[in-house]
Design a protein around this motif. Structure first.
Motif, PDB file in Angstrom:
ATOM      1  N   LEU A   1      44.760  15.865  53.900  1.00 49.97           N
ATOM      2  CA  LEU A   1      43.607  14.977  54.057  1.00 49.97           C
ATOM      3  C   LEU A   1      43.276  14.257  52.753  1.00 49.97           C
ATOM      4  CD1 LEU A   1      41.416  17.355  56.217  1.00 49.97           C
ATOM      5  CD2 LEU A   1      42.643  15.323  56.995  1.00 49.97           C
ATOM      6  N   MET A   2      43.628  14.878  51.627  1.00 43.13           N
ATOM      7  CA  MET A   2      43.487  14.261  50.317  1.00 43.13           C
ATOM      8  C   MET A   2      44.598  14.790  49.418  1.00 43.13           C
ATOM      9  SD  MET A   2      39.387  14.206  49.384  1.00 43.13           S
ATOM     10  CE  MET A   2      39.558  12.978  48.065  1.00 43.13           C
ATOM     11  N   THR A   3      44.978  13.998  48.462  1.00 39.30           N
ATOM     12  CA  THR A   3      45.933  14.461  47.461  1.00 39.30           C
ATOM     13  C   THR A   3      45.178  14.925  46.228  1.00 39.30           C
ATOM     14  OG1 THR A   3      46.152  12.276  46.427  1.00 39.30           O
ATOM     15  CG2 THR A   3      47.622  12.778  48.285  1.00 39.30           C
ATOM     16  N   GLU A   4      45.872  15.655  45.364  1.00 43.03           N
ATOM     17  CA  GLU A   4      45.268  16.086  44.117  1.00 43.03           C
ATOM     18  C   GLU A   4      44.802  14.883  43.309  1.00 43.03           C
ATOM     19  OE1 GLU A   4      43.913  18.429  40.999  1.00 43.03           O
ATOM     20  OE2 GLU A   4      44.655  19.139  42.937  1.00 43.03           O
ATOM     21  N   LYS A   5      45.594  13.825  43.302  1.00 43.67           N
ATOM     22  CA  LYS A   5      45.251  12.619  42.555  1.00 43.67           C
ATOM     23  C   LYS A   5      43.976  11.991  43.114  1.00 43.67           C
ATOM     24  CE  LYS A   5      47.023   8.064  41.209  1.00 43.67           C
ATOM     25  NZ  LYS A   5      48.172   7.127  41.284  1.00 43.67           N
ATOM     26  N   GLU A   6      43.844  11.931  44.426  1.00 42.00           N
ATOM     27  CA  GLU A   6      42.660  11.338  45.050  1.00 42.00           C
ATOM     28  C   GLU A   6      41.405  12.157  44.743  1.00 42.00           C
ATOM     29  OE1 GLU A   6      44.599   9.144  48.975  1.00 42.00           O
ATOM     30  OE2 GLU A   6      44.094  11.282  49.052  1.00 42.00           O
ATOM     31  N   ILE A   7      41.558  13.471  44.726  1.00 36.13           N
ATOM     32  CA  ILE A   7      40.416  14.335  44.418  1.00 36.13           C
ATOM     33  C   ILE A   7      39.944  14.130  42.987  1.00 36.13           C
ATOM     34  CG2 ILE A   7      39.703  16.736  44.084  1.00 36.13           C
ATOM     35  CD1 ILE A   7      41.461  17.464  46.487  1.00 36.13           C
ATOM     36  N   ARG A   8      40.881  14.042  42.056  1.00 33.38           N
ATOM     37  CA  ARG A   8      40.520  13.834  40.651  1.00 33.38           C
ATOM     38  C   ARG A   8      39.917  12.444  40.446  1.00 33.38           C
ATOM     39  NH1 ARG A   8      41.322  18.373  41.119  1.00 33.38           N
ATOM     40  NH2 ARG A   8      39.063  18.120  41.158  1.00 33.38           N
ATOM     41  N   GLN A   9      40.387  11.468  41.198  1.00 34.42           N
ATOM     42  CA  GLN A   9      39.795  10.128  41.126  1.00 34.42           C
ATOM     43  C   GLN A   9      38.350  10.168  41.616  1.00 34.42           C
ATOM     44  OE1 GLN A   9      42.625   7.880  43.488  1.00 34.42           O
ATOM     45  NE2 GLN A   9      43.748   7.188  41.674  1.00 34.42           N
ATOM     46  N   LEU A  10      38.101  10.931  42.690  1.00 39.34           N
ATOM     47  CA  LEU A  10      36.748  11.100  43.213  1.00 39.34           C
ATOM     48  C   LEU A  10      35.854  11.745  42.167  1.00 39.34           C
ATOM     49  CD1 LEU A  10      34.615  11.212  45.501  1.00 39.34           C
ATOM     50  CD2 LEU A  10      35.620  13.412  46.175  1.00 39.34           C
ATOM     51  N   GLU A  11      36.344  12.821  41.548  1.00 37.33           N
ATOM     52  CA  GLU A  11      35.575  13.519  40.525  1.00 37.33           C
ATOM     53  C   GLU A  11      35.254  12.589  39.358  1.00 37.33           C
ATOM     54  OE1 GLU A  11      36.129  17.010  37.163  1.00 37.33           O
ATOM     55  OE2 GLU A  11      37.587  16.842  38.797  1.00 37.33           O
ATOM     56  N   ASN A  12      36.246  11.859  38.880  1.00 35.31           N
ATOM     57  CA  ASN A  12      36.044  10.962  37.742  1.00 35.31           C
ATOM     58  C   ASN A  12      35.066   9.844  38.069  1.00 35.31           C
ATOM     59  OD1 ASN A  12      37.822  12.415  36.127  1.00 35.31           O
ATOM     60  ND2 ASN A  12      39.594  11.204  36.749  1.00 35.31           N
ATOM     61  N   LYS A  13      35.111   9.355  39.291  1.00 34.28           N
ATOM     62  CA  LYS A  13      34.189   8.296  39.722  1.00 34.28           C
ATOM     63  C   LYS A  13      32.742   8.792  39.672  1.00 34.28           C
ATOM     64  CE  LYS A  13      33.304   5.164  43.648  1.00 34.28           C
ATOM     65  NZ  LYS A  13      31.967   5.657  44.052  1.00 34.28           N
ATOM     66  N   ILE A  14      32.533  10.014  40.135  1.00 33.35           N
ATOM     67  CA  ILE A  14      31.186  10.590  40.110  1.00 33.35           C
ATOM     68  C   ILE A  14      30.728  10.799  38.671  1.00 33.35           C
ATOM     69  CG2 ILE A  14      29.784  12.588  40.772  1.00 33.35           C
ATOM     70  CD1 ILE A  14      31.657  12.921  43.196  1.00 33.35           C
ATOM     71  N   ARG A  15      31.620  11.238  37.811  1.00 35.06           N
ATOM     72  CA  ARG A  15      31.271  11.445  36.401  1.00 35.06           C
ATOM     73  C   ARG A  15      30.882  10.125  35.741  1.00 35.06           C
ATOM     74  NH1 ARG A  15      32.060  16.466  34.676  1.00 35.06           N
ATOM     75  NH2 ARG A  15      33.505  17.831  35.804  1.00 35.06           N
ATOM     76  N   GLU A  16      31.609   9.080  36.040  1.00 32.52           N
ATOM     77  CA  GLU A  16      31.297   7.770  35.466  1.00 32.52           C
ATOM     78  C   GLU A  16      29.946   7.263  35.962  1.00 32.52           C
ATOM     79  OE1 GLU A  16      34.596   5.366  36.562  1.00 32.52           O
ATOM     80  OE2 GLU A  16      36.009   6.346  35.187  1.00 32.52           O
ATOM     81  N   GLU A  17      29.683   7.434  37.243  1.00 30.21           N
ATOM     82  CA  GLU A  17      28.411   6.998  37.818  1.00 30.21           C
ATOM     83  C   GLU A  17      27.255   7.793  37.227  1.00 30.21           C
ATOM     84  OE1 GLU A  17      29.075   7.532  41.967  1.00 30.21           O
ATOM     85  OE2 GLU A  17      30.089   5.599  42.233  1.00 30.21           O
ATOM     86  N   MET A  18      27.470   9.088  36.994  1.00 31.00           N
ATOM     87  CA  MET A  18      26.420   9.932  36.424  1.00 31.00           C
ATOM     88  C   MET A  18      26.113   9.508  34.995  1.00 31.00           C
ATOM     89  SD  MET A  18      24.495  12.445  37.570  1.00 31.00           S
ATOM     90  CE  MET A  18      25.511  13.138  38.889  1.00 31.00           C
ATOM     91  N   ALA A  19      27.151   9.226  34.215  1.00 36.75           N
ATOM     92  CA  ALA A  19      26.952   8.792  32.826  1.00 36.75           C
ATOM     93  C   ALA A  19      26.181   7.484  32.770  1.00 36.75           C
ATOM     94  CB  ALA A  19      28.303   8.652  32.134  1.00 36.75           C
ATOM     95  N   SER A  20      26.518   6.563  33.658  1.00 34.33           N
ATOM     96  CA  SER A  20      25.818   5.283  33.719  1.00 34.33           C
ATOM     97  C   SER A  20      24.362   5.478  34.124  1.00 34.33           C
ATOM     98  CB  SER A  20      26.520   4.355  34.704  1.00 34.33           C
ATOM     99  OG  SER A  20      25.831   3.135  34.852  1.00 34.33           O
ATOM    100  N   MET A  21      24.131   6.386  35.057  1.00 32.52           N
ATOM    101  CA  MET A  21      22.781   6.675  35.524  1.00 32.52           C
ATOM    102  C   MET A  21      21.921   7.255  34.408  1.00 32.52           C
ATOM    103  SD  MET A  21      21.636   9.289  38.571  1.00 32.52           S
ATOM    104  CE  MET A  21      22.827   8.577  39.708  1.00 32.52           C
TER     105      MET A  21
END
Length: 327
Positions: free
Chosen positions: A282-302
């Motif tokens: 349903l997801m690859t390891e790469k897709e999961i890490r991309q999801l995690e990094n996206k959330i981290r970037e959004e949190m830093a901006s917030m």
């Protein structure tokens, strides 16, 4: 294998929410260590499954009552993350306009009746809210979170007795993270499972793996459905583990590093969901890490954005002290 009853799309959304909770917690920890956040706070890192599998499956009209370890519950129920962050940083844009802080987040718009810094205080509040739903004839259910230590408070026993007598639509979800502050729960009670205490009041009690998202979702869903249909309360004991101390002043001298390592390496709730998604293609390891990094970037901006928000004025000290509407 992935439980077929839980839609794959929903499972990805659950993982996203769990990562939002963990990254939020890691972020406020860093803010505290940098001196940007005052007071105290209680992190729920390691307990994301009980938050998402509990509050995250309720209807918007259902209610939750939370504890001092509240951030995950609030996020799972739909409280705005930016507003929560602003509250902790003492900003006017916070959920309580910067005057409540970490332990007093509330958001009535999404059914979040609020957190409480008093151990065990949520039990009677939840019973009262459930009584309101019952008397008004709505189909609302109250999910009441509490820690293992709170089950030794008198309010726990009084509330459960009342909820049982009146068959109130309330689900008590005990997050047994093994320690009440700095004492092992095994030294605080003389029973094998805290869920056994429900039997004393004629309430169904069940103990589950609180780090297994599927098990939490299925158990809470069944209890909520029973309560919504007039079947009365349920007491759920979810076995979980907090990776950090009770609060920011806790030096963690009462448990071993081997114990912490075991829970993090073998029972981490987020890692378990990730493995399910990968194994079921349903997801690859790469897709999961991309999801995690996206959330981290959004949190830093917030965080950068919230730091620029206005703080409450001296005049704001006098607001929300008394009911302003005329009787």
């Amino acid at each position: 294998m992935l439980d077929k009853k839980i839609d794959a799309k929903n499972k990805i959304q659950y993982l996203t929410k769990m990562w939002e909770i963990r990254i939020f917690e890691e972020s406020i920890q860093q803010l505290f260590e940098a001196g940007d956040l005052y007071g105290t706070m209680h992190l729920c890192i390691g307990q994301e499954a009980t938050a998402v599998g509990g509050a995250g499956i309720l209807k918007p009209t259902d209610w939750i009552v939370s504890t001092h370890r509240n951030h995950g519950h609030c996020i799972a129920k739909g409280t705005n993350i930016r507003s929560m962050l602003a509250e902790m940083l003492g900003k006017k844009t916070g959920t309580n306009e910067g005057k409540g802080g970490s332990m007093h987040i509330a958001d009535l718009n999404v059914g979040n009746l609020g957190s409480n810094g008093i151990v065990g205080a949520g039990f009677p509040i939840a019973a009262g809210a459930a009584l309101t739903a019952q008397m008004e004839g709505t189909d609302q259910v109250v999910l009441c979170y509490a820690g293992d230590g709170a089950t030794n408070e008198g309010s726990f026993h009084e509330a459960l007795n009342l909820a049982s007598i009146w068959q109130l639509p309330v689900v008590y979800l005990i997050e047994n993270n093994q320690y009440g502050m700095s004492s092992s729960i095994d030294k605080m009670v003389n029973i094998q499972r805290l869920s056994e205490r429900g039997t004393s009041y004629g309430i169904e009690g069940v103990t589950i793996d609180g780090n297994d998202l599927d098990e939490v979702i299925m158990t809470v869903s069944q209890a909520v459905s029973k309560a919504r249909n007039g079947g009365g309360p349920t007491l759920i004991e979810a076995l979980t583990y907090r990776y950090h101390g009770h609060s920011k002043s806790d030096k963690l001298l009462y448990r071993s590093t081997d114990e912490c390592y075991y829970w993090q390496e073998h029972k981490d709730p987020i890692a378990r969901v990730e493995r399910q998604l990968i194994e079921n293609n349903l997801m690859t390891e790469k897709e999961i890490r991309q999801l995690e990094n996206k959330i981290r970037e959004e949190m830093a901006s917030m965080i950068s954005s919230v730091k620029l928000d206005a703080e409450p004025s001296e005049k704001d000290l006098w607001t929300h002290v008394y009911v302003e509407d005329s009787l």
